[in-house]
Scaffold this active site. Sequence first.
Site, short mmCIF file in Angstrom:
data_model
loop_
_atom_site.label_atom_id
_atom_site.label_comp_id
_atom_site.label_asym_id
_atom_site.label_seq_id
_atom_site.Cartn_x
_atom_site.Cartn_y
_atom_site.Cartn_z
N HIS A 61 2.89 22.34 -22.70
CA HIS A 61 2.74 20.87 -23.14
C HIS A 61 3.23 20.65 -24.51
O HIS A 61 3.72 19.83 -25.02
CB HIS A 61 1.44 20.46 -22.76
N ASP A 82 3.55 22.87 -18.02
CA ASP A 82 2.88 22.14 -18.86
C ASP A 82 1.36 21.90 -18.01
O ASP A 82 1.34 21.21 -16.83
CB ASP A 82 3.19 20.67 -18.53
N SER A 142 3.57 13.12 -25.09
CA SER A 142 2.53 13.10 -24.33
C SER A 142 2.08 11.46 -24.21
O SER A 142 2.47 10.56 -23.88
CB SER A 142 1.25 13.75 -25.18
#
Length: 274
Positions: free
Chosen positions: A254, A225, A95
């Site tokens: 995610h 995601d 991320s």
Amino acid sequence: MPTITTSDNVEIFYKDWGSGQPVIFSHGWPLSSDDWDAQMMFFLERGYRVVAHDRRGHGRSQQVADGHDMDHYADDLAAVVEALDLTEAIHVGHSTGGGEVVRYLARHGEERAAKAVLISSVPPIMVKTDDHPGGIEKSFFDDVQVQVATRRADFFRTFAEGPFYGYNRPGATPSEGIIANWWRQGMIGGAKAHYDGVVAFSQTDFSDDLRGVNIPTLVLHGEDDQVVPYQNAGVLSAKLLPNGTLKTYPGFPHGMPTTEAATINADMLEFFRS
């Protein structure tokens, strides 16, 4: 606790376990190096030296008011790499951490790096712009900042219970332990770092950084995601990387390094050894 001190006098907490080729993990917003437990244990047991740090203002690192931007994140990562004298390192970012890795490689060079992995990562850019029409409206991220500034504890709990791990999907089986651990990590960090970090991860354009990364880079992204939609992130990043390989996973969320650790770890290990 083991820490290094950056050039602007910020104490950065880190973990450094084992020996062998180093694998360095950069975590996502608003978490800490604890989010890599499943990866650090897996690769430690397979003969790698595993290193992870808490980003400034996050986890056990110093809660400073300033420097919550990608250049400082990259410089802090470089300070850890240099202090521990890590070479032939494999960088893994999840991320926001994926943006940190890309900016580090572009800003500090690849002399100490061998490979990279970007997992559910924010590059090339999250926010909607004229050059990136598939991005997310800035008003969404503005609201996230409001939530962080006014009701952070509730917001973090809702985020972990819902889109981060896909627990809001029909048929999903939420894990109270995973949700509570996400909340714990977030609440240890500082609200100012989390507030400023929203701008850092959403508005930084990594397009030129990606074009300049020449080491082999594996891009992993879940097709479900809900936080960083893969079509406008992983797919585009892989196209910009000169030596990038994309692998997507139908139905993965995610937070797949945690919920789908067995699959993600095995694919990374194959890439490390190739």
